[in-house]
Design an enzyme around this catalytic site. Structure first.
Site, PDB file in Angstrom:
ATOM      1  N   ASP A  23       0.860  -1.183   0.000  1.00 14.60           N
ATOM      2  CA  ASP A  23       0.000   0.000   0.000  1.00 14.60           C
ATOM      3  C   ASP A  23       0.892   1.228   0.000  1.00 14.60           C
ATOM      4  OD1 ASP A  23      -2.492  -1.297   0.054  1.00 14.60           O
ATOM      5  OD2 ASP A  23      -2.474  -1.455   2.235  1.00 14.60           O
ATOM      6  N   ASP A  44      -6.973  -1.425  -4.709  1.00 12.47           N
ATOM      7  CA  ASP A  44      -8.037  -1.058  -3.773  1.00 12.47           C
ATOM      8  C   ASP A  44      -8.949   0.008  -4.382  1.00 12.47           C
ATOM      9  OD1 ASP A  44      -6.843  -2.745  -1.870  1.00 12.47           O
ATOM     10  OD2 ASP A  44      -5.677  -1.101  -1.009  1.00 12.47           O
TER      11      ASP A  44
END
Length: 162
Positions: free
Chosen positions: A122, A140
């Protein structure tokens, strides 16, 4: 599923997965773990994070074996369900098919990370003051956008009978 719908799925998915994996590789090779680069001071950083859990750190406290099994199983199941739904709707619901392709690609993008690293890279870090939204990635974002499209179709009864 007709050829046009299959091409749409492959094209949208390939673009999203390639962008997801390329941005994750760039972050992983440019930033050391937990390093941040301010992009918009007081609002947005690029921060290299390895997320062992799911959305919002879900299951992060469980053993690596439990997490890996759970997320590989769930991600694979979701990808298969999305493909099934896509096959039934792509010819008649074009906008929905783009949303489903985005969900599929996002699931596959994060699944690749789980296979490779046992966790997900991330790096998109939005915040206001001391409040940080959990860091996320391109996969995401694709899942979120796809879910917005899907929920819109469900709420306004635009999903065909399956």
């Amino acid at each position: 599923m007709n050829t046009r719908a299959l091409v749409r799925l492959c094209l949208v998915s390939t673009i999203i997965i390639a962008l997801d994996q390329a941005t994750k590789a760039l972050v992983a090779t440019t930033l050391v773990l937990h390093e941040s680069i301010p992009v918009i001071h007081g609002f947005f950083n690029l921060t290299h994070i390895m997320n062992p859990g799911g959305a919002f750190g879900l299951f992060a406290g469980h053993s690596p074996e439990v997490r890996k099994f759970f997320f590989l199983f769930v991600s694979s199941l979701v990808a298969l369900m999305i493909l099934w739904l896509y096959q039934r709707t792509a010819q008649t619901h074009r906008v929905l098919s783009f949303g489903l392709a985005a969900i599929f690609a996002g699931a596959v993008g994060n699944l690749i990370d789980r296979f490779r690293f046992g966790m997900v890279v991330d790096f998109l870090d939005f915040y206001l003051g001391a409040y940080h939204w959990p860091a996320f990635n391109v996969a995401d974002s694709a899942i979120t956008i796809g879910m917005v499209v899907f929920v819109y179709h469900v709420i306004f009864n635009k999903v065909p009978d399956l």
